[in-house]
Design a protein around this motif. Structure first.
Motif, PDB file in Angstrom:
ATOM      1  N   GLY A  75     -19.338  -6.944  49.690  1.00  0.00           N
ATOM      2  CA  GLY A  75     -20.154  -8.153  49.763  1.00  0.00           C
ATOM      3  C   GLY A  75     -21.634  -7.917  49.556  1.00  0.00           C
ATOM      4  O   GLY A  75     -22.455  -8.661  50.103  1.00  0.00           O
ATOM      5  N   ARG A  76     -21.999  -6.922  48.748  1.00  0.00           N
ATOM      6  CA  ARG A  76     -23.410  -6.594  48.567  1.00  0.00           C
ATOM      7  C   ARG A  76     -23.936  -6.866  47.158  1.00  0.00           C
ATOM      8  O   ARG A  76     -24.987  -6.361  46.786  1.00  0.00           O
ATOM      9  N   LEU A  77     -23.220  -7.676  46.386  1.00  0.00           N
ATOM     10  CA  LEU A  77     -23.722  -8.042  45.062  1.00  0.00           C
ATOM     11  C   LEU A  77     -24.793  -9.122  45.191  1.00  0.00           C
ATOM     12  O   LEU A  77     -24.662 -10.055  45.990  1.00  0.00           O
ATOM     13  N   ASP A  78     -25.815  -9.014  44.395  1.00  0.00           N
ATOM     14  CA  ASP A  78     -26.906  -9.985  44.372  1.00  0.00           C
ATOM     15  C   ASP A  78     -26.485 -11.182  43.524  1.00  0.00           C
ATOM     16  O   ASP A  78     -26.345 -11.076  42.306  1.00  0.00           O
ATOM     17  N   GLY A  79     -26.293 -12.331  44.179  1.00  0.00           N
ATOM     18  CA  GLY A  79     -25.850 -13.519  43.463  1.00  0.00           C
ATOM     19  C   GLY A  79     -26.814 -13.960  42.380  1.00  0.00           C
ATOM     20  O   GLY A  79     -26.392 -14.384  41.297  1.00  0.00           O
ATOM     21  N   ALA A  80     -28.103 -13.850  42.639  1.00  0.00           N
ATOM     22  CA  ALA A  80     -29.096 -14.250  41.632  1.00  0.00           C
ATOM     23  C   ALA A  80     -29.009 -13.350  40.394  1.00  0.00           C
ATOM     24  O   ALA A  80     -29.179 -13.814  39.262  1.00  0.00           O
ATOM     25  N   TRP A  81     -28.733 -12.064  40.613  1.00  0.00           N
ATOM     26  CA  TRP A  81     -28.579 -11.134  39.491  1.00  0.00           C
ATOM     27  C   TRP A  81     -27.375 -11.517  38.634  1.00  0.00           C
ATOM     28  O   TRP A  81     -27.463 -11.548  37.398  1.00  0.00           O
ATOM     29  N   ILE A  82     -26.252 -11.849  39.264  1.00  0.00           N
ATOM     30  CA  ILE A  82     -25.074 -12.271  38.519  1.00  0.00           C
ATOM     31  C   ILE A  82     -25.366 -13.545  37.740  1.00  0.00           C
ATOM     32  O   ILE A  82     -25.039 -13.662  36.545  1.00  0.00           O
ATOM     33  N   ASP A  83     -25.998 -14.533  38.385  1.00  0.00           N
ATOM     34  CA  ASP A  83     -26.297 -15.793  37.718  1.00  0.00           C
ATOM     35  C   ASP A  83     -27.186 -15.576  36.497  1.00  0.00           C
ATOM     36  O   ASP A  83     -27.010 -16.222  35.456  1.00  0.00           O
ATOM     37  N   THR A  84     -28.137 -14.669  36.621  1.00  0.00           N
ATOM     38  CA  THR A  84     -29.023 -14.378  35.495  1.00  0.00           C
ATOM     39  C   THR A  84     -28.247 -13.772  34.332  1.00  0.00           C
ATOM     40  O   THR A  84     -28.452 -14.143  33.169  1.00  0.00           O
ATOM     41  N   LEU A 113     -13.952  -9.510  39.602  1.00  0.00           N
ATOM     42  CA  LEU A 113     -14.320  -8.856  40.852  1.00  0.00           C
ATOM     43  C   LEU A 113     -14.795  -9.850  41.911  1.00  0.00           C
ATOM     44  O   LEU A 113     -15.394 -10.879  41.588  1.00  0.00           O
ATOM     45  N   PRO A 114     -14.566  -9.547  43.191  1.00  0.00           N
ATOM     46  CA  PRO A 114     -15.136 -10.381  44.255  1.00  0.00           C
ATOM     47  C   PRO A 114     -16.650 -10.457  44.101  1.00  0.00           C
ATOM     48  O   PRO A 114     -17.306  -9.466  43.776  1.00  0.00           O
ATOM     49  N   GLY A 115     -17.188 -11.617  44.330  1.00  0.00           N
ATOM     50  CA  GLY A 115     -18.625 -11.804  44.153  1.00  0.00           C
ATOM     51  C   GLY A 115     -19.003 -12.193  42.747  1.00  0.00           C
ATOM     52  O   GLY A 115     -19.991 -12.909  42.538  1.00  0.00           O
ATOM     53  N   VAL A 116     -18.229 -11.754  41.761  1.00  0.00           N
ATOM     54  CA  VAL A 116     -18.461 -12.145  40.370  1.00  0.00           C
ATOM     55  C   VAL A 116     -17.626 -13.369  40.013  1.00  0.00           C
ATOM     56  O   VAL A 116     -18.145 -14.359  39.480  1.00  0.00           O
ATOM     57  N   LEU A 117     -16.327 -13.317  40.306  1.00  0.00           N
ATOM     58  CA  LEU A 117     -15.436 -14.403  39.908  1.00  0.00           C
ATOM     59  C   LEU A 117     -15.857 -15.765  40.463  1.00  0.00           C
ATOM     60  O   LEU A 117     -15.918 -16.739  39.699  1.00  0.00           O
ATOM     61  N   PRO A 118     -16.167 -15.907  41.760  1.00  0.00           N
ATOM     62  CA  PRO A 118     -16.555 -17.238  42.241  1.00  0.00           C
ATOM     63  C   PRO A 118     -17.798 -17.792  41.540  1.00  0.00           C
ATOM     64  O   PRO A 118     -17.864 -18.985  41.227  1.00  0.00           O
ATOM     65  N   ARG A 119     -18.788 -16.948  41.280  1.00  0.00           N
ATOM     66  CA  ARG A 119     -19.999 -17.415  40.608  1.00  0.00           C
ATOM     67  C   ARG A 119     -19.713 -17.740  39.140  1.00  0.00           C
ATOM     68  O   ARG A 119     -20.283 -18.683  38.581  1.00  0.00           O
ATOM     69  N   LEU A 120     -18.813 -16.959  38.507  1.00  0.00           N
ATOM     70  CA  LEU A 120     -18.425 -17.260  37.136  1.00  0.00           C
ATOM     71  C   LEU A 120     -17.728 -18.615  37.061  1.00  0.00           C
ATOM     72  O   LEU A 120     -18.044 -19.438  36.190  1.00  0.00           O
TER      73      LEU A 120
END
Length: 256
Positions: A75-84, A113-120
């Motif tokens: 649970g340590r992925l930066d959501g803003a980084w993924i969104d960018t 991956l967890p943290g990536v898939l929901p934001r995608l």
């Protein structure tokens, strides 16, 4: 990724041997080679990249796959980084091709991956509404006769996110391929790849996807030799006979 890889995929697509082409929208060869995709009968997808740095300047925008997986599962992925990253890559795809993608997958399967898939998924809902692209599902297909190390790799890839993607598909109506074949150690040359392809075609069921990594011999990356082996097998006239023998045809999932 390179002009040699692009040329191999374009030639196979023109021969009717590919149903889909995954695009590294920020890759060094994409902007120059992508216009040639306009005339091919294949789905075009965004190949989400969070791990591959194409030059020194890009290293701050990605991270090594083991680090990405570790952060995703803690649970340590930066959501803003993924969104960018999502915005940059989808913007580049649409700016170059002038249309939305037919599907989405991931370089090294990072899309699941967890943290990536929901934001995608949230990004795709907001961007495309009801005209959403299909998603690559990595759960392995039938692997009877596949060497243990290749089967283990297929199961590992699926274990890293296929169940979550399947739940989202069932819950929210996302379209996916049924199962995925084509996973192996990316080695062994023409003979080994041909043998594996025989197995995958024999066991393929309706809606399965066979992943491949072809390229011309001059593809210019660390997998150049095996890419050329895949290209040689996939371009062979024997493929048509193999498919007829196994009752398989190549079809675009977007038209199913």
């Amino acid at each position: 990724m390179t002009p040699g890889i692009d040329a191999g995929m374009l030639q196979l697509a023109a021969m009717g041997r590919l149903s889909a082409v995954s695009c590294l929208a920020l890759g060094p060869a994409f902007a120059a080679d992508a216009p040639a995709l306009a005339g091919i009968d294949a789905d075009l997808g965004v190949h989400l990249n969070l791990t591959e740095a194409f030059d020194a300047a890009g290293r701050t925008a990605v991270m090594p796959l083991p680090a990405l997986i570790a952060r995703a599962y803690t649970g340590r992925l930066d959501g803003a980084w993924i969104d960018t990253q999502l915005a940059r890559q989808f913007d580049a795809f649409e700016r170059t091709l002038g249309r939305a993608p037919d599907y989405v997958d991931g370089h090294q399967h990072v899309h699941q991956l967890p943290g990536v898939l929901p934001r995608l998924l949230d990004f795709l809902r907001r961007r495309y509404g009801p005209q959403r692209p299909w998603l690559r599902h990595t759960a392995p297909g039938i692997l009877d006769g596949i060497p243990l190390r290749d089967a283990a790799k297929a199961h590992l890839i699926g274990a890293l996110g296929a169940a979550a993607l399947r739940r989202a598909a069932h819950r929210d109506g996302w379209r996916t391929n049924r199962r995925m074949l084509g996973v192996y150690g990316l080695d062994g040359g023409v003979r080994r790849y041909a043998a594996l392809l025989h197995h995958w075609l024999y066991h393929a069921l309706d809606g399965d996807l066979i992943m491949c990594h072809p390229g011309l011999p001059s593809s210019g990356d660390r997998l150049a030799g095996q890419r050329a082996a895949e290209y040689s097998v996939l371009a062979s006239p024997l493929i048509g006979e193999w498919m007829r023998f196994n009752g398989v045809r190549i079809a675009r999932l977007s038209r199913r």
